[in-house]
Design an enzyme around this catalytic site. Structure first.
Site, PDB file in Angstrom:
ATOM      1  N   ASP A 111     -43.909  13.067  15.885  1.00 53.72           N
ATOM      2  CA  ASP A 111     -42.976  14.186  16.053  1.00 53.72           C
ATOM      3  C   ASP A 111     -42.445  14.215  17.501  1.00 53.72           C
ATOM      4  OD1 ASP A 111     -41.958  16.773  16.683  1.00 53.72           O
ATOM      5  OD2 ASP A 111     -43.073  17.640  15.020  1.00 53.72           O
TER       6      ASP A 111
ATOM      7  N   ASP B  53     -30.974  15.859  11.869  1.00 57.57           N
ATOM      8  CA  ASP B  53     -30.850  16.440  10.518  1.00 57.57           C
ATOM      9  C   ASP B  53     -30.076  17.758  10.602  1.00 57.57           C
ATOM     10  OD1 ASP B  53     -32.320  14.480   9.075  1.00 57.57           O
ATOM     11  OD2 ASP B  53     -34.171  15.299   9.917  1.00 57.57           O
TER      12      ASP B  53
ATOM     13  N   ASP C 225     -22.135  14.541  12.831  1.00 55.19           N
ATOM     14  CA  ASP C 225     -20.936  14.435  11.984  1.00 55.19           C
ATOM     15  C   ASP C 225     -20.794  15.681  11.112  1.00 55.19           C
ATOM     16  OD1 ASP C 225     -23.101  13.982  10.365  1.00 55.19           O
ATOM     17  OD2 ASP C 225     -22.343  12.112   9.490  1.00 55.19           O
TER      18      ASP C 225
HETATM   19  C1  LIG Z   1     -30.017  12.259   9.912  1.00 53.21           C
HETATM   20  S1  LIG Z   1     -31.250  11.128  10.463  1.00 53.21           S
HETATM   21  C2  LIG Z   1     -30.408  10.244  11.757  1.00 53.21           C
HETATM   22  C3  LIG Z   1     -31.124   9.004  12.170  1.00 53.21           C
HETATM   23  C4  LIG Z   1     -30.472   8.182  13.295  1.00 53.21           C
HETATM   24  N1  LIG Z   1     -30.569   8.883  14.576  1.00 53.21           N
HETATM   25  C5  LIG Z   1     -29.061   7.797  12.987  1.00 53.21           C
HETATM   26  O1  LIG Z   1     -28.176   8.148  13.752  1.00 53.21           O
HETATM   27  O2  LIG Z   1     -28.822   7.092  11.983  1.00 53.21           O
HETATM   28  C6  LIG Z   1     -32.365  12.176  11.351  1.00 53.21           C
HETATM   29  C7  LIG Z   1     -33.668  11.494  11.661  1.00 53.21           C
HETATM   30  O3  LIG Z   1     -34.463  12.323  12.497  1.00 53.21           O
HETATM   31  C8  LIG Z   1     -35.826  12.120  12.170  1.00 53.21           C
HETATM   32  N2  LIG Z   1     -36.547  13.312  12.667  1.00 53.21           N
HETATM   33  C9  LIG Z   1     -36.332  14.596  12.297  1.00 53.21           C
HETATM   34  N3  LIG Z   1     -37.153  15.416  12.981  1.00 53.21           N
HETATM   35  C10 LIG Z   1     -37.908  14.640  13.803  1.00 53.21           C
HETATM   36  C11 LIG Z   1     -38.934  14.895  14.748  1.00 53.21           C
HETATM   37  N4  LIG Z   1     -39.339  16.153  14.992  1.00 53.21           N
HETATM   38  N5  LIG Z   1     -39.470  13.857  15.412  1.00 53.21           N
HETATM   39  C12 LIG Z   1     -39.058  12.595  15.170  1.00 53.21           C
HETATM   40  N6  LIG Z   1     -38.088  12.278  14.291  1.00 53.21           N
HETATM   41  C13 LIG Z   1     -37.524  13.292  13.597  1.00 53.21           C
HETATM   42  C14 LIG Z   1     -35.827  11.959  10.673  1.00 53.21           C
HETATM   43  O4  LIG Z   1     -36.962  11.255  10.244  1.00 53.21           O
HETATM   44  C15 LIG Z   1     -34.524  11.192  10.428  1.00 53.21           C
HETATM   45  O5  LIG Z   1     -34.748   9.798  10.373  1.00 53.21           O
END
Ligand SMILES: C[S@@+](CC[C@H](N)C(=O)[O-])C[C@H]1O[C@@H](n2cnc3c(N)ncnc32)[C@H](O)[C@@H]1O
Length: 168
Positions: free
Chosen positions: A48, A71, A107
């Site tokens: 995390d 996200d 986006d």
């Molecule tokens: C919408 S995706 C975008 C991934 C990448 N940055 C991209 O541009 O393609 C969001 C990513 O954030 C990760 N994520 C969400 N909360 C997180 C956290 N607290 N720590 C680490 N990763 C996290 C999720 O696992 C997911 O892969």
């Protein structure tokens, strides 16, 4: 899947990067690319990001934090799950070096507006593009294939760049 990170690390060999992601297949893909490209300037943490920032990163030690396409949590009742919230900004403020940079891109226009409002009212960050403005995409941020597909469909991408210094 790590493509943006490996692209940036290959283009900037004198800069050290930390990649933080909880999605294991993404971490695996990143590690494969790191090995194939022979990159030595990336450290990867499968944990995390908030916990990592809190417990593993010293204060005022980061030159830049990149948060690309967090996200969006579209539903109103899920907005509290968005990572960009005041406590997260306080954490970034404490971990970034003075005049370090926080760069986010999304986006999803409502999330862009959410971040812009939150960042523009947070006293300890200055909007590099001026209050109320989005930034021009810096060249170092690679365009992802999702972004190119979105552009073909007429969708936008919004970059936000803030300097870790009190507003003037
Ligand atoms: C919408 S995706 C975008 C991934 C990448 N940055 C991209 O541009 O393609 C969001 C990513 O954030 C990760 N994520 C969400 N909360 C997180 C956290 N607290 N720590 C680490 N990763 C996290 C999720 O696992 C997911 O892969």
């Amino acid at each position: 899947m790590g493509h943006s990170l490996t692209h940036m690390a290959a283009a900037m060999p004198n800069i050290n990067f930390i990649g933080i992601e909880v999605h294991r297949p993404g971490v695996g893909s990143l590690l494969n690319q790191v090995q194939q490209l022979g990159l030595t300037n990336i450290r990867v943490m499968s944990h995390d990001a908030v916990e990592v920032l809190k417990h593993m990163i010293p204060e005022h030690s980061l030159a830049r934090v990149l948060l690309f396409f967090p996200d969006p949590w579209h539903k109103t009742k899920h907005h509290k799950r968005r990572i960009v919230q005041v406590p997260f900004l306080e954490l970034l403020h404490s971990r970034l070096s003075p005049e370090g940079v926080f760069h986010s891109a999304t986006d999803w226009q409502p999330y862009a507006e959410w971040m812009l409002e939150m960042m523009d009212t947070f006293a300890d960050f200055s909007n590099s593009a001026g209050q109320g403005n989005y930034a021009i995409k810096p060249n170092y941020r690679p365009e992802t294939k999702f972004e190119r597909r979105g552009q073909r469909l007429g969708h936008g991408v919004w970059d936000l760049l803030y300097i870790n210094q009190p507003k003037a």
